[in-house]
Write a protein that holds these residues in place. Structure first.
Motif, short mmCIF file in Angstrom:
data_model
loop_
_atom_site.label_atom_id
_atom_site.label_comp_id
_atom_site.label_asym_id
_atom_site.label_seq_id
_atom_site.Cartn_x
_atom_site.Cartn_y
_atom_site.Cartn_z
N THR A 70 3.31 1.75 10.18
CA THR A 70 2.40 0.97 11.01
C THR A 70 0.97 1.31 10.58
O THR A 70 0.74 2.32 9.94
N GLY A 71 0.04 0.44 10.91
CA GLY A 71 -1.37 0.72 10.65
C GLY A 71 -1.81 0.47 9.23
O GLY A 71 -2.84 0.99 8.79
N ASN A 76 0.19 -5.79 6.53
CA ASN A 76 1.26 -5.28 5.67
C ASN A 76 2.16 -4.33 6.47
O ASN A 76 1.71 -3.69 7.42
N THR A 77 3.42 -4.25 6.06
CA THR A 77 4.40 -3.47 6.81
C THR A 77 4.99 -2.31 6.01
O THR A 77 5.59 -1.41 6.57
N HIS A 78 4.87 -2.35 4.68
CA HIS A 78 5.50 -1.35 3.82
C HIS A 78 4.55 -0.87 2.74
O HIS A 78 3.69 -1.62 2.28
N ILE A 79 4.77 0.37 2.32
CA ILE A 79 4.16 0.88 1.08
C ILE A 79 5.24 0.86 0.02
O ILE A 79 6.39 1.25 0.27
N VAL A 80 4.88 0.37 -1.14
CA VAL A 80 5.80 0.27 -2.28
C VAL A 80 5.22 1.09 -3.42
O VAL A 80 4.03 1.00 -3.72
N ALA A 81 6.08 1.88 -4.05
CA ALA A 81 5.68 2.66 -5.23
C ALA A 81 6.63 2.33 -6.37
O ALA A 81 7.85 2.28 -6.18
N LYS A 107 2.70 -4.11 1.16
CA LYS A 107 3.33 -5.41 1.15
C LYS A 107 3.86 -5.72 2.54
O LYS A 107 4.26 -4.82 3.28
N GLU A 108 3.87 -7.00 2.87
CA GLU A 108 4.49 -7.44 4.12
C GLU A 108 5.94 -7.78 3.81
O GLU A 108 6.22 -8.63 2.95
N MET A 109 6.86 -7.06 4.44
CA MET A 109 8.28 -7.28 4.19
C MET A 109 8.97 -7.49 5.53
O MET A 109 8.74 -6.74 6.47
N GLY A 110 9.81 -8.51 5.60
CA GLY A 110 10.50 -8.84 6.85
C GLY A 110 11.80 -8.12 7.02
O GLY A 110 12.33 -7.48 6.20
#
Length: 110
Positions: A70-71, A76-81, A107-110
């Protein structure tokens, strides 16, 4: 062994040590790339430590780690590496794991 330029190293839940270099961090947070990541370095570490991992279908040495937070910026909802799994030559010419983050973003991921 080469440790020059490493910003930090964390271990994923599969026992792999993965590092981020200062050069890659500066690349990630450049204004033209993903400057919103500058406030989320701790979450990036947590993404590597605890996140979901998926192998790239075209490059079996490339993995995408993702974790919800969150935040984050702009909804965006996720951190991607993105992590590359490679080897370098170590002592006695034996291969040594050299797993490194090449980029990270939100990234925003549902």
């Amino acid at each position: 062994m080469m440790t020059v330029g490493k910003r930090w190293t964390v271990r994923d839940r599969y026992g792999n040590d993965i590092y981020l270099t200062q050069e890659r961090w500066e690349h990630i947070i450049q204004p033209t790339n993903h400057p919103e990541m500058s406030a989320h370095e701790e979450q990036l570490k947590e993404t590597i430590r605890l996140g979901h991992r998926k192998q790239d279908p075209l490059n079996p040495r490339k993995y995408r780690y993702s974790k919800a937070f969150t935040g984050l910026a702009e909804g965006n909802t996720h951190i991607v590496a993105i992590v590359l799994f490679q080897f370098i030559e170590g002592e006695n010419r034996k291969p040594v794991p050299n797993n490194r983050i090449v980029t990270a973003y939100q990234k925003e991921m549902g």
